[in-house]
Design a protein around this motif. Structure first.
Motif, PDB file in Angstrom:
ATOM      1  N   ILE A  21     -12.442 -34.142  -5.995  1.00 17.37           N
ATOM      2  CA  ILE A  21     -13.326 -33.254  -6.760  1.00 17.37           C
ATOM      3  C   ILE A  21     -14.335 -34.176  -7.451  1.00 17.37           C
ATOM      4  O   ILE A  21     -14.008 -34.876  -8.412  1.00 17.37           O
ATOM      5  CB  ILE A  21     -12.524 -32.429  -7.798  1.00 17.37           C
ATOM      6  N   ASP A  23     -16.737 -34.735  -9.735  1.00 17.87           N
ATOM      7  CA  ASP A  23     -17.311 -34.091 -10.915  1.00 17.87           C
ATOM      8  C   ASP A  23     -17.934 -35.125 -11.855  1.00 17.87           C
ATOM      9  O   ASP A  23     -17.480 -36.270 -11.923  1.00 17.87           O
ATOM     10  CB  ASP A  23     -16.213 -33.307 -11.645  1.00 17.87           C
ATOM     11  N   ALA A  66     -18.043 -30.584  -2.483  1.00 13.28           N
ATOM     12  CA  ALA A  66     -19.474 -30.826  -2.703  1.00 13.28           C
ATOM     13  C   ALA A  66     -20.153 -29.656  -3.400  1.00 13.28           C
ATOM     14  O   ALA A  66     -21.115 -29.844  -4.149  1.00 13.28           O
ATOM     15  CB  ALA A  66     -20.160 -31.102  -1.366  1.00 13.28           C
ATOM     16  N   SER A  68     -19.011 -25.559  -4.869  1.00 13.46           N
ATOM     17  CA  SER A  68     -18.019 -24.476  -4.922  1.00 13.46           C
ATOM     18  C   SER A  68     -18.701 -23.113  -4.871  1.00 13.46           C
ATOM     19  O   SER A  68     -19.911 -23.000  -5.133  1.00 13.46           O
ATOM     20  CB  SER A  68     -17.194 -24.588  -6.210  1.00 13.46           C
ATOM     21  N   ASN A  71     -20.377 -22.497  -7.999  1.00 15.41           N
ATOM     22  CA  ASN A  71     -21.598 -23.259  -8.266  1.00 15.41           C
ATOM     23  C   ASN A  71     -22.882 -22.492  -7.933  1.00 15.41           C
ATOM     24  O   ASN A  71     -23.968 -22.858  -8.392  1.00 15.41           O
ATOM     25  CB  ASN A  71     -21.597 -24.605  -7.526  1.00 15.41           C
ATOM     26  N   ARG A  74     -25.173 -21.564 -10.840  1.00 12.72           N
ATOM     27  CA  ARG A  74     -25.983 -22.562 -11.575  1.00 12.72           C
ATOM     28  C   ARG A  74     -27.472 -22.211 -11.480  1.00 12.72           C
ATOM     29  O   ARG A  74     -27.888 -21.411 -10.643  1.00 12.72           O
ATOM     30  CB  ARG A  74     -25.735 -23.946 -10.978  1.00 12.72           C
ATOM     31  N   ARG A 197      -8.424 -30.186 -14.421  1.00 13.40           N
ATOM     32  CA  ARG A 197      -8.231 -28.893 -13.749  1.00 13.40           C
ATOM     33  C   ARG A 197      -8.629 -29.032 -12.286  1.00 13.40           C
ATOM     34  O   ARG A 197      -9.295 -29.995 -11.905  1.00 13.40           O
ATOM     35  CB  ARG A 197      -9.057 -27.798 -14.445  1.00 13.40           C
ATOM     36  N   SER A 199     -10.169 -26.404 -10.504  1.00 13.24           N
ATOM     37  CA  SER A 199     -11.399 -25.648 -10.245  1.00 13.24           C
ATOM     38  C   SER A 199     -11.447 -25.021  -8.843  1.00 13.24           C
ATOM     39  O   SER A 199     -12.422 -25.170  -8.114  1.00 13.24           O
ATOM     40  CB  SER A 199     -12.633 -26.530 -10.485  1.00 13.24           C
TER      41      SER A 199
HETATM   42  C1  IPE Z   1     -16.006 -28.566  -9.364  1.00 12.71           C
HETATM   43  O1  IPE Z   1     -16.799 -29.003 -10.404  1.00 12.71           O
HETATM   44  C2  IPE Z   1     -16.843 -28.295  -8.148  1.00 12.71           C
HETATM   45  C3  IPE Z   1     -17.377 -29.484  -7.486  1.00 12.71           C
HETATM   46  C4  IPE Z   1     -17.131 -30.716  -7.805  1.00 12.71           C
HETATM   47  C5  IPE Z   1     -18.212 -29.213  -6.336  1.00 12.71           C
HETATM   48  P1  IPE Z   1     -17.389 -27.981 -11.473  1.00 12.71           P
HETATM   49  O2  IPE Z   1     -18.184 -28.788 -12.428  1.00 12.71           O
HETATM   50  O3  IPE Z   1     -18.097 -26.865 -10.798  1.00 12.71           O
HETATM   51  O4  IPE Z   1     -16.063 -27.413 -12.151  1.00 12.71           O
HETATM   52  P2  IPE Z   1     -15.855 -26.764 -13.594  1.00 12.71           P
HETATM   53  O5  IPE Z   1     -16.899 -25.710 -13.757  1.00 12.71           O
HETATM   54  O6  IPE Z   1     -16.007 -27.849 -14.596  1.00 12.71           O
HETATM   55  O7  IPE Z   1     -14.442 -26.252 -13.567  1.00 12.71           O
END
Ligand code: IPE
Ligand code: IPE
Ligand code: MG
Length: 261
Positions: A21, A23, A66, A68, A71, A74, A197, A199
């Motif tokens: 993930i 992030d 990459a 979700s 996402n 956004r 988490r 996610s």
């Molecule tokens: C998880 O990250 C999704 C990706 C890495 C593509 P997010 O930033 O979207 O997750 P949350 O909103 O912090 O849970």
């Protein structure tokens, strides 16, 4: 001796399937006074390094989160920047990926991507289809719950048509309906960015994955970050519900009932 994993040779200490993930791109950019999109561009560089390192150490499946399903909510400009970056990634990396024997695969709702991104990704998959060294899976417009629900729905439709008997649906059968059908279970799941988490990532496939949460932001991910996480994974004892003794003894030589009393 505590042997990591479920075998004793060194090859088995390398996780077969690593999922990440990725992030922290936005916070990485913000802390430098940059736009979020610049964080994503820097994140793409980290992707290249992670792919190279995973291939080099012998990981067979690398799956990267990459984009979700969530996402899509956004800001439009950020979503567009991410979709463009995917096109660039596909164009810039295709030759190296093929040369290195990496096959690109996608999970999620590829059909929901803008046409240019979908075509670029489909082209990348076709161009790298012969790769046998590692499978690089990109999770795009991916949601773990959605993948489970879609599988349930498609099985329900086939059951109604008499093509599937409810009693033949087991875990393996169910998994065949998911977009992850060609992937083995996740062994090691890494999340950067400091949140603890998952996610909505690989909920079904990570049932027994080892979880590693790292405080660093994704653009700061280095080859050593991955090799360290893999080395730590090699020291874990994966018991899959059994006792430590069962895991360490060859099955034929150990029956827990023998030891009772
Ligand atoms: C998880 O990250 C999704 C990706 C890495 C593509 P997010 O930033 O979207 O997750 P949350 O909103 O912090 O849970
Ligand atoms: C992960 O980084 C990349 C994607 C979700 C596409 P973020 O963009 O979520 O970065 P932060 O969490 O806001 O720092
Ligand atoms: Mg984030």
């Amino acid at each position: 001796m505590v042997s990591g994993n479920n075998g004793s040779n060194s090859a088995s200490l390398i996780p077969r399937h690593v999922a990440i993930i990725m992030d922290g791109n936005g916070r990485w950019a913000k802390s430098r006074g940059l736009q979020r999109a610049e964080g994503h561009a820097e994140g793409a560089r980290a992707v290249r390094e992670a792919v190279e390192t995973a291939t080099r150490v012998g990981v067979k499946y690398l799956t990267l989160y990459a984009f979700s399903v969530a996402n899509w909510a956004r800001p439009r400009l950020e979503v567009e920047a991410l979709m463009r970056l995917l096109v660039e990634f596909a164009r810039q990396e295709r030759a190296d990926l093929r040369q290195n024997g990496i096959r690109v695969n996608v999970i999620g709702a590829l059909e929901d991507l803008p046409t240019s991104t979908r075509h670029a990704v489909e082209d990348l998959m076709a161009y790298t289809a012969e790769g046998e060294r590692m499978t690089l899976t990109l999770a795009l417009s991916y949601g773990g719950r959605q993948d489970i629900v879609e599988a349930a729905r498609s099985l329900a439709v086939r059951a109604r048509a008499g093509l599937v008997l409810p009693e033949e649906i087991d875990e393996t059968f169910f998994h065949r309906e998911m977009t992850t059908h060609s992937l083995p279970d996740v062994d090691l799941l890494i999340r950067t960015g400091g949140e603890t988490r998952v996610s909505d990532f690989l909920l079904f496939e990570s049932a027994y994955a080892e979880l590693v949460f790292l405080p660093i932001m994704w653009p700061d991910f280095k080859p050593e970050t991955l090799t360290t996480a893999i080395a730590e994974y090699g020291h874990k004892e994966r018991r899959f519900g059994k006792t430590s003794e069962q895991v360490q003894m060859p099955q034929s030589a150990f029956d827990p009932l023998d030891r009772v009393g």
